[in-house]
Design a protein around this motif. Structure first.
Motif, PDB file in Angstrom:
ATOM      1  N   VAL A   2      -6.569 -25.591 -37.035  1.00  0.00           N
ATOM      2  CA  VAL A   2      -7.283 -24.817 -38.054  1.00  0.00           C
ATOM      3  C   VAL A   2      -8.774 -24.791 -37.726  1.00  0.00           C
ATOM      4  O   VAL A   2      -9.441 -23.772 -37.897  1.00  0.00           O
ATOM      5  CB  VAL A   2      -7.026 -25.417 -39.465  1.00  0.00           C
ATOM      6  N   PHE A   3      -9.273 -25.919 -37.233  1.00  0.00           N
ATOM      7  CA  PHE A   3     -10.686 -26.000 -36.864  1.00  0.00           C
ATOM      8  C   PHE A   3     -11.020 -24.991 -35.761  1.00  0.00           C
ATOM      9  O   PHE A   3     -12.046 -24.318 -35.811  1.00  0.00           O
ATOM     10  CB  PHE A   3     -11.015 -27.428 -36.405  1.00  0.00           C
ATOM     11  N   LEU A   4     -10.148 -24.863 -34.788  1.00  0.00           N
ATOM     12  CA  LEU A   4     -10.365 -23.935 -33.682  1.00  0.00           C
ATOM     13  C   LEU A   4     -10.365 -22.489 -34.177  1.00  0.00           C
ATOM     14  O   LEU A   4     -11.219 -21.689 -33.782  1.00  0.00           O
ATOM     15  CB  LEU A   4      -9.289 -24.137 -32.608  1.00  0.00           C
ATOM     16  N   VAL A   5      -9.463 -22.161 -35.065  1.00  0.00           N
ATOM     17  CA  VAL A   5      -9.404 -20.802 -35.616  1.00  0.00           C
ATOM     18  C   VAL A   5     -10.658 -20.508 -36.424  1.00  0.00           C
ATOM     19  O   VAL A   5     -11.242 -19.418 -36.318  1.00  0.00           O
ATOM     20  CB  VAL A   5      -8.125 -20.625 -36.472  1.00  0.00           C
ATOM     21  N   MET A   6     -11.104 -21.446 -37.213  1.00  0.00           N
ATOM     22  CA  MET A   6     -12.313 -21.265 -38.018  1.00  0.00           C
ATOM     23  C   MET A   6     -13.537 -21.097 -37.109  1.00  0.00           C
ATOM     24  O   MET A   6     -14.433 -20.285 -37.397  1.00  0.00           O
ATOM     25  CB  MET A   6     -12.520 -22.460 -38.960  1.00  0.00           C
ATOM     26  N   LEU A   7     -13.590 -21.838 -35.999  1.00  0.00           N
ATOM     27  CA  LEU A   7     -14.693 -21.733 -35.066  1.00  0.00           C
ATOM     28  C   LEU A   7     -14.724 -20.348 -34.420  1.00  0.00           C
ATOM     29  O   LEU A   7     -15.794 -19.726 -34.311  1.00  0.00           O
ATOM     30  CB  LEU A   7     -14.575 -22.821 -33.989  1.00  0.00           C
ATOM     31  N   VAL A   8     -13.567 -19.834 -34.019  1.00  0.00           N
ATOM     32  CA  VAL A   8     -13.493 -18.498 -33.422  1.00  0.00           C
ATOM     33  C   VAL A   8     -13.917 -17.435 -34.432  1.00  0.00           C
ATOM     34  O   VAL A   8     -14.666 -16.513 -34.102  1.00  0.00           O
ATOM     35  CB  VAL A   8     -12.074 -18.228 -32.873  1.00  0.00           C
ATOM     36  N   ILE A   9     -13.494 -17.558 -35.649  1.00  0.00           N
ATOM     37  CA  ILE A   9     -13.869 -16.596 -36.702  1.00  0.00           C
ATOM     38  C   ILE A   9     -15.371 -16.658 -36.955  1.00  0.00           C
ATOM     39  O   ILE A   9     -16.036 -15.622 -37.097  1.00  0.00           O
ATOM     40  CB  ILE A   9     -13.057 -16.850 -37.993  1.00  0.00           C
ATOM     41  N   VAL A  14     -20.795 -14.174 -36.439  1.00  0.00           N
ATOM     42  CA  VAL A  14     -22.177 -14.241 -35.981  1.00  0.00           C
ATOM     43  C   VAL A  14     -22.469 -13.100 -35.007  1.00  0.00           C
ATOM     44  O   VAL A  14     -23.512 -12.441 -35.088  1.00  0.00           O
ATOM     45  CB  VAL A  14     -22.468 -15.621 -35.334  1.00  0.00           C
ATOM     46  N   VAL A  15     -21.552 -12.837 -34.094  1.00  0.00           N
ATOM     47  CA  VAL A  15     -21.751 -11.755 -33.129  1.00  0.00           C
ATOM     48  C   VAL A  15     -21.840 -10.411 -33.851  1.00  0.00           C
ATOM     49  O   VAL A  15     -22.721  -9.588 -33.542  1.00  0.00           O
ATOM     50  CB  VAL A  15     -20.613 -11.751 -32.077  1.00  0.00           C
ATOM     51  N   LEU A  16     -20.971 -10.160 -34.792  1.00  0.00           N
ATOM     52  CA  LEU A  16     -21.005  -8.894 -35.528  1.00  0.00           C
ATOM     53  C   LEU A  16     -22.282  -8.738 -36.341  1.00  0.00           C
ATOM     54  O   LEU A  16     -22.863  -7.647 -36.402  1.00  0.00           O
ATOM     55  CB  LEU A  16     -19.776  -8.783 -36.439  1.00  0.00           C
ATOM     56  N   VAL A  17     -22.745  -9.814 -36.963  1.00  0.00           N
ATOM     57  CA  VAL A  17     -23.987  -9.751 -37.738  1.00  0.00           C
ATOM     58  C   VAL A  17     -25.178  -9.478 -36.822  1.00  0.00           C
ATOM     59  O   VAL A  17     -26.053  -8.663 -37.140  1.00  0.00           O
ATOM     60  CB  VAL A  17     -24.187 -11.056 -38.551  1.00  0.00           C
ATOM     61  N   MET A  18     -25.210 -10.113 -35.674  1.00  0.00           N
ATOM     62  CA  MET A  18     -26.308  -9.890 -34.725  1.00  0.00           C
ATOM     63  C   MET A  18     -26.305  -8.451 -34.211  1.00  0.00           C
ATOM     64  O   MET A  18     -27.355  -7.835 -34.080  1.00  0.00           O
ATOM     65  CB  MET A  18     -26.196 -10.868 -33.548  1.00  0.00           C
ATOM     66  N   ARG A  19     -25.129  -7.924 -33.924  1.00  0.00           N
ATOM     67  CA  ARG A  19     -25.045  -6.526 -33.467  1.00  0.00           C
ATOM     68  C   ARG A  19     -25.509  -5.561 -34.548  1.00  0.00           C
ATOM     69  O   ARG A  19     -26.214  -4.597 -34.263  1.00  0.00           O
ATOM     70  CB  ARG A  19     -23.619  -6.183 -33.059  1.00  0.00           C
ATOM     71  N   ALA A  20     -25.115  -5.808 -35.770  1.00  0.00           N
ATOM     72  CA  ALA A  20     -25.515  -4.933 -36.872  1.00  0.00           C
ATOM     73  C   ALA A  20     -27.027  -4.996 -37.090  1.00  0.00           C
ATOM     74  O   ALA A  20     -27.672  -3.972 -37.335  1.00  0.00           O
ATOM     75  CB  ALA A  20     -24.770  -5.320 -38.153  1.00  0.00           C
ATOM     76  N   ALA A  21     -27.597  -6.179 -36.992  1.00  0.00           N
ATOM     77  CA  ALA A  21     -29.037  -6.332 -37.192  1.00  0.00           C
ATOM     78  C   ALA A  21     -29.815  -5.631 -36.078  1.00  0.00           C
ATOM     79  O   ALA A  21     -30.832  -4.987 -36.331  1.00  0.00           O
ATOM     80  CB  ALA A  21     -29.404  -7.807 -37.253  1.00  0.00           C
TER      81      ALA A  21
END
Length: 74
Positions: A2-9, A14-21
């Motif tokens: 579960v930790f690994l899935v949460m880390l990937v999400i 973060v990548v999507l927010v940076m691209r949008a900004a």
């Protein structure tokens, strides 16, 4: 697991927010840069020989000097 899935999400968010900004601000880093004027074309330089064997006049003179009357090189 579960930790690994949460880390990937979290990374994906973060990548999507940076691209949008960066899309809203006009580029990476969040600041807009002034547009540079196009460069002026440079004037053509005349052909410069780098070595003596590049110069056709030098080669012609060298061949003339090495040629003998009987056709054999010096």
């Amino acid at each position: 697991m579960v930790f690994l899935v949460m880390l990937v999400i979290a990374v994906a968010v973060v990548v999507l927010v940076m691209r949008a900004a960066s899309a809203q601000s006009g580029g990476p880093g969040g600041t807009t840069r002034p547009v540079r004027p196009p460069k002026r074309p440079r004037a053509q330089r005349e052909t410069r020989f780098v070595a003596p064997d590049d110069d056709p006049d030098f080669i012609r003179e060298l061949e003339r000097r090495t040629r003998r009357d009987d056709g054999s090189p010096a």
